[in-house]
Write a protein that holds these residues in place. Structure first.
Motif, PDB file in Angstrom:
ATOM      1  N   LEU A   1      32.567  38.050  42.215  1.00  0.00           N
ATOM      2  CA  LEU A   1      32.939  38.596  43.523  1.00  0.00           C
ATOM      3  C   LEU A   1      34.418  38.376  43.816  1.00  0.00           C
ATOM      4  O   LEU A   1      35.121  39.295  44.264  1.00  0.00           O
ATOM      5  CB  LEU A   1      32.091  37.960  44.626  1.00  0.00           C
ATOM      6  CG  LEU A   1      30.729  38.572  44.876  1.00  0.00           C
ATOM      7  CD1 LEU A   1      29.898  37.664  45.755  1.00  0.00           C
ATOM      8  CD2 LEU A   1      30.867  39.940  45.496  1.00  0.00           C
ATOM      9  N   LEU A   2      34.888  37.165  43.581  1.00  0.00           N
ATOM     10  CA  LEU A   2      36.307  36.890  43.810  1.00  0.00           C
ATOM     11  C   LEU A   2      37.199  37.720  42.899  1.00  0.00           C
ATOM     12  O   LEU A   2      38.232  38.261  43.336  1.00  0.00           O
ATOM     13  CB  LEU A   2      36.590  35.401  43.605  1.00  0.00           C
ATOM     14  CG  LEU A   2      36.025  34.468  44.663  1.00  0.00           C
ATOM     15  CD1 LEU A   2      36.222  33.018  44.244  1.00  0.00           C
ATOM     16  CD2 LEU A   2      36.673  34.742  46.005  1.00  0.00           C
ATOM     17  N   TRP A   3      36.807  37.842  41.628  1.00  0.00           N
ATOM     18  CA  TRP A   3      37.600  38.614  40.674  1.00  0.00           C
ATOM     19  C   TRP A   3      37.648  40.092  41.070  1.00  0.00           C
ATOM     20  O   TRP A   3      38.727  40.708  41.060  1.00  0.00           O
ATOM     21  CB  TRP A   3      37.018  38.468  39.268  1.00  0.00           C
ATOM     22  CG  TRP A   3      37.728  39.289  38.253  1.00  0.00           C
ATOM     23  CD1 TRP A   3      38.897  38.995  37.629  1.00  0.00           C
ATOM     24  CD2 TRP A   3      37.324  40.560  37.747  1.00  0.00           C
ATOM     25  NE1 TRP A   3      39.245  40.010  36.776  1.00  0.00           N
ATOM     26  CE2 TRP A   3      38.282  40.977  36.828  1.00  0.00           C
ATOM     27  CE3 TRP A   3      36.220  41.377  37.998  1.00  0.00           C
ATOM     28  CZ2 TRP A   3      38.187  42.189  36.162  1.00  0.00           C
ATOM     29  CZ3 TRP A   3      36.136  42.580  37.328  1.00  0.00           C
ATOM     30  CH2 TRP A   3      37.113  42.968  36.414  1.00  0.00           C
ATOM     31  N   SER A   4      36.494  40.678  41.429  1.00  0.00           N
ATOM     32  CA  SER A   4      36.482  42.097  41.772  1.00  0.00           C
ATOM     33  C   SER A   4      37.230  42.365  43.076  1.00  0.00           C
ATOM     34  O   SER A   4      37.878  43.407  43.217  1.00  0.00           O
ATOM     35  CB  SER A   4      35.052  42.631  41.842  1.00  0.00           C
ATOM     36  OG  SER A   4      34.331  41.988  42.867  1.00  0.00           O
ATOM     37  N   ALA A   5      37.156  41.433  44.036  1.00  0.00           N
ATOM     38  CA  ALA A   5      37.918  41.601  45.277  1.00  0.00           C
ATOM     39  C   ALA A   5      39.415  41.566  44.990  1.00  0.00           C
ATOM     40  O   ALA A   5      40.182  42.384  45.511  1.00  0.00           O
ATOM     41  CB  ALA A   5      37.536  40.514  46.273  1.00  0.00           C
ATOM     42  N   TRP A   6      39.844  40.627  44.152  1.00  0.00           N
ATOM     43  CA  TRP A   6      41.258  40.538  43.797  1.00  0.00           C
ATOM     44  C   TRP A   6      41.720  41.788  43.053  1.00  0.00           C
ATOM     45  O   TRP A   6      42.790  42.323  43.322  1.00  0.00           O
ATOM     46  CB  TRP A   6      41.530  39.296  42.965  1.00  0.00           C
ATOM     47  CG  TRP A   6      42.935  39.255  42.474  1.00  0.00           C
ATOM     48  CD1 TRP A   6      43.375  39.482  41.209  1.00  0.00           C
ATOM     49  CD2 TRP A   6      44.106  39.036  43.254  1.00  0.00           C
ATOM     50  NE1 TRP A   6      44.734  39.393  41.147  1.00  0.00           N
ATOM     51  CE2 TRP A   6      45.221  39.128  42.398  1.00  0.00           C
ATOM     52  CE3 TRP A   6      44.313  38.767  44.599  1.00  0.00           C
ATOM     53  CZ2 TRP A   6      46.504  38.956  42.852  1.00  0.00           C
ATOM     54  CZ3 TRP A   6      45.618  38.602  45.041  1.00  0.00           C
ATOM     55  CH2 TRP A   6      46.691  38.690  44.173  1.00  0.00           C
TER      56      TRP A   6
END
Length: 87
Positions: free
Chosen positions: A15-20
Motif C-alpha cells: 500500500l505504501l509503495w503503490s501510494a508513493w
C-alpha cells in the motif's frame, strides 16, 4: 511470526509503495494505473480488517469507477494534445 501477520505486513508495504508510486509517477498514465492498483490493494486491506462492505465499496467506487473516469479523462487529454499538434 504467523503467516497472517506476514501477509498483513506485505500488504501494508505494498500500500505504501503503490501510494508513493502514484504520487511520484513521471507520467499521468502510470499515475492512473498506480491509483487503480492502490484502490484494489486498499479493498483487500479492508477485507483483511473484516470490513467486506467497505472493501467492496472501495473496489467498486475507488478503483473501478474512479479509475475508469480517470482513464477516460487521460484519453481525452491525450487526443486533445494530438489534435492541437496536428493543427
Amino acid at each position: 511470526m504467523s503467516l497472517a501477520l506476514g501477509f498483513d505486513l506485505l500488504l501494508g508495504c505494498a500500500l505504501l509503495w503503490s501510494a508513493w508510486r502514484a504520487l511520484a509517477a513521471p507520467g499521468l498514465d502510470r499515475a492512473v494505473v498506480m491509483f487503480i492498483v492502490f484502490g484494489l490493494l486498499m479493498a483487500l486491506a479492508w477485507a483483511r480488517l473484516q470490513a467486506p462492505d467497505i472493501g467492496l465499496a472501495e473496489a467498486a467506487i475507488g478503483a473501478g469507477l474512479t479509475g475508469a473516469l480517470l482513464l477516460d479523462a487521460y484519453g481525452t487529454l491525450r487526443r486533445r494534445d494530438t489534435d492541437q499538434e496536428g493543427s
